[in-house]
Write a protein that holds these residues in place. Structure first.
Motif, PDB file in Angstrom:
ATOM      1  N   MET A 384      49.633  41.120  54.637  1.00 52.04           N
ATOM      2  CA  MET A 384      49.172  39.628  54.798  1.00 52.04           C
ATOM      3  C   MET A 384      48.460  39.190  53.456  1.00 52.04           C
ATOM      4  N   LYS A 385      47.674  40.144  53.002  1.00 52.23           N
ATOM      5  CA  LYS A 385      46.753  39.827  51.551  1.00 52.23           C
ATOM      6  C   LYS A 385      47.735  39.667  50.669  1.00 52.23           C
ATOM      7  N   ALA A 386      48.859  40.792  50.441  1.00 51.27           N
ATOM      8  CA  ALA A 386      49.694  40.781  49.386  1.00 51.27           C
ATOM      9  C   ALA A 386      50.490  39.511  49.460  1.00 51.27           C
ATOM     10  N   GLY A 387      51.053  39.231  50.715  1.00 48.69           N
ATOM     11  CA  GLY A 387      52.162  38.175  50.809  1.00 48.69           C
ATOM     12  C   GLY A 387      51.356  36.672  50.201  1.00 48.69           C
ATOM     13  N   LEU A 432      58.868  40.794  62.670  1.00 51.80           N
ATOM     14  CA  LEU A 432      58.735  41.789  61.291  1.00 51.80           C
ATOM     15  C   LEU A 432      60.289  41.718  60.593  1.00 51.80           C
ATOM     16  N   LYS A 433      61.016  42.301  61.424  1.00 53.48           N
ATOM     17  CA  LYS A 433      62.624  42.581  60.987  1.00 53.48           C
ATOM     18  C   LYS A 433      63.019  41.058  60.100  1.00 53.48           C
ATOM     19  N   ARG A 434      62.794  40.139  60.851  1.00 55.18           N
ATOM     20  CA  ARG A 434      63.382  38.847  60.073  1.00 55.18           C
ATOM     21  C   ARG A 434      62.817  38.610  58.698  1.00 55.18           C
ATOM     22  N   ASN A 497      56.353  31.911  58.602  1.00 51.30           N
ATOM     23  CA  ASN A 497      56.835  32.192  59.987  1.00 51.30           C
ATOM     24  C   ASN A 497      56.296  33.601  60.688  1.00 51.30           C
ATOM     25  N   PHE A 498      56.276  34.546  59.702  1.00 50.44           N
ATOM     26  CA  PHE A 498      55.843  35.823  59.948  1.00 50.44           C
ATOM     27  C   PHE A 498      54.198  35.804  60.150  1.00 50.44           C
ATOM     28  N   GLY A 499      53.545  35.059  59.565  1.00 51.40           N
ATOM     29  CA  GLY A 499      52.014  34.936  59.234  1.00 51.40           C
ATOM     30  C   GLY A 499      51.646  33.940  60.318  1.00 51.40           C
ATOM     31  N   GLN A 500      52.422  33.090  61.299  1.00 53.45           N
ATOM     32  CA  GLN A 500      52.043  32.186  61.952  1.00 53.45           C
ATOM     33  C   GLN A 500      50.916  32.681  62.983  1.00 53.45           C
ATOM     34  N   LYS A 501      50.125  31.445  63.634  1.00 57.99           N
ATOM     35  CA  LYS A 501      48.875  32.158  64.393  1.00 57.99           C
ATOM     36  C   LYS A 501      49.277  32.898  65.230  1.00 57.99           C
ATOM     37  N   ASN A 502      50.118  32.569  66.191  1.00 62.21           N
ATOM     38  CA  ASN A 502      50.573  33.333  67.438  1.00 62.21           C
ATOM     39  C   ASN A 502      50.964  34.885  67.163  1.00 62.21           C
ATOM     40  N   ASN A 503      51.399  35.186  66.002  1.00 62.02           N
ATOM     41  CA  ASN A 503      51.814  36.486  65.436  1.00 62.02           C
ATOM     42  C   ASN A 503      50.400  36.979  65.013  1.00 62.02           C
TER      43      ASN A 503
END
Length: 525
Positions: A384-387, A432-434, A497-503
């Motif tokens: 998350m930090k790198a992205g 994650l796969k997406r 999308n991967f880092g969305q709040k619910n995830n």
């Protein structure tokens, strides 16, 4: 109309006695006995079975059947002596299309061959009209079967307009007490096969318990991966299909990932040799796998070019085929070498040993659930930090690095999936796969362009033929580059999308906060 019903005859009953019993109560016409052989096919990893299908060949016809109903879904005449291996070996027909959707590049392998001796009775009424067809079959395995046993069946096939006769005869057979209803004949026949559905899967299916020690759980994970590698060895050597190599390599890569990420469960000194040997083993098949990928993409590559340029790729793919033969021969020699056999022997011996070391590693006795949460959360926060630092000006190398980080996280989540609620871990893995698909395609496009540029540099553009080759390769590079820029532009949306709040909340609840009575499931799919 009622569907056919099959009975399995009891072992102590005789078919001729049954025929005499039927003749005491019914008149019938009796067709001469017939004998036929049938072969049943699926992929090594049971892809057809997973879709409730099976492919069989009898006489000169291939049939794709629904396993539950035994209904023929599609069929194709086959007049060739050779047995088909891939979906593309079939002519353009419904079977080919259905097999393509299920199997992709996997080969069809025979898992059961039987000889069936059949007798057909036409049950007649007073007007000597056929009101029911009865099939008496004896099924025997051919070749290497774990159980040399005869299966004898009675199948009732209704005739339209004579439903009462069908039910009466059903009750008659029940009353004779010579047979029992058979819910699924195919499942009975599977007992004759040396293989069983689900006996191989490349997916991680390791059952861990939360109170297991770190060292015990890691040994279990690594033994599973070693077994997958061993199961794929012969398929690689025999070149049955390219997925044997793929699964072999993935298990090797997962092994290296486990050794580097699940830290301090074994003494480092015990692992140094194995880390180096598995790294060397992986490198020895890198080029072979790359060639497989390029050859699989042939039709896709051709579709990117105008029709008049497509012949220019023929020499390129011919060269890849030659290289592949050479690389396969080299890797086959590796798998047959003393180096590989010794690695497998020593690695297995290490994993099944009691691990009674003078100085146990720091995490050896810690509960695996503690380690799983620690390792997964640490890797997730790095991603998350790198992205978050990547924008349109970021060098491509940073995306490649992030791709590797995501792959490591995926492996950790697969290793320890059984420790967490299946629904939650499946949702996060899917997300994650997406995200990985975006990063993976970007990397693949970059590698493919590099390979094509290297090939382009070897072409001497002095002849018309070479000019056509250069034009085709150049056109392909251009198309791949356009696609790569498009994939790069999609990164920000995929990361968001991967880092969305619910995830984020679900990752935190599962891997940082520990056990909770509830965890949010509202992950946007």
């Amino acid at each position: 109309m009622e569907k056919s019903i099959t009975f399995a005859m009891l072992e102590d009953q005789d078919r001729q006695d049954l025929i005499r019993t039927i003749s005491d109560s019914y008149q019938f016409a009796h067709d001469p006995p017939t004998t036929a052989k049938e072969s049943y096919f699926d992929s090594f990893d049971w892809l057809l079975h997973n879709e409730n299908l099976v492919l069989l060949k009898h006489d000169d016809t291939y049939c794709l059947k629904d396993m539950e109903s035994s209904k023929v879904v599609a069929e194709c005449p086959w007049e060739h002596k050779d047995v088909t291996r891939f979906w593309w070996d079939f002519p353009d027909c419904e079977i080919a299309a259905l097999l393509k959707s299920c199997l992709d590049v996997r080969a069809l392998l025979p898992f059961l061959e039987i000889e069936k001796r059949s007798e057909k009775l036409h049950i007649l009424n007073e007007d000597e009209k056929t009101v029911l067809r009865v099939y008496l079959d004896e099924i025997n395995p051919v070749g290497d079967a774990p159980i040399q046993k005869t299966i004898r069946t009675i199948t009732l096939e209704p005739v339209r307009g004579y439903l009462k006769e069908f039910h009466d005869f059903y009750q008659f057979i029940e009353g004779t007490k010579v047979a029992e209803p058979c819910e699924n004949l195919f499942n009975m026949m599977l007992k004759l096969s040396p293989r069983k559905p689900g006996d191989y899967s490349s997916k991680m299916k390791v059952a861990l318990t939360r109170d297991m020690s770190g060292s015990m759980a890691t040994r279990k994970i690594l033994l599973y991966l070693l077994n997958v590698m061993k199961q794929n060895e012969e398929g690689v050597i025999s070149d049955i299909d390219t997925e044997f190599l793929h699964d072999f390599r993935v298990s090797g890569r997962r092994t290296r990932s486990a050794l580097s990420q699940i830290k301090d469960v074994f003494p480092d000194a015990k692992l140094d040799r194995f880390k180096e040997d598995f790294r060397e083993l992986g490198q020895s098949s890198n080029k072979l796998r790359d060639l497989d990928v390029y050859l699989h993409k042939k039709e896709e590559y051709l579709a990117m070019l105008p029709v008049d340029l497509r012949p220019g790729l023929d020499p390129f793919f011919m060269d890849l085929e030659k290289q592949r033969k050479k690389e396969l021969k080299g890797f086959t020699e590796v798998l047959r070498s003393d180096f590989y056999r010794q690695l497998v022997t020593d690695w297995e011996a290490f994993l099944v040993s009691d691990g009674d070391y003078d100085m146990p590693a720091r995490n050896a006795e810690k509960p695996v659930i503690t380690l799983a949460r620690e390792f997964i959360w640490r890797r997730y926060t790095k991603i998350m930090k790198a992205g978050a630092k990547i924008d349109n000006e970021t060098p491509d190398e940073n995306l490649h690095s992030l791709r590797i980080q995501c792959k490591k996280l995926r492996y950790l989540m697969e290793f320890f999936a059984s420790l967490f609620p299946s629904g939650e871990i499946a949702l996060l893995t899917k997300q994650l796969k997406r995200f990985q698909d975006n990063l993976g395609e970007f990397n693949d496009l970059s590698m493919q362009q590099g390979t094509l540029k290297e090939y382009l540099d070897t072409i001497n553009p002095e002849s018309d033929q070479n000019m056509l080759i250069a034009a085709a390769i150049g056109g392909l590079i251009t198309n791949l580059n356009v696609r790569q820029h498009h994939v790069r532009a999609e990164f920000s949306d995929q990361f968001r999308n991967f880092g969305q709040k619910n995830n984020r909340l679900l990752f935190k609840q599962l891997f940082k906060d520990g056990d909770r009575t509830t965890a949010k499931r509202e992950v946007i799919l």
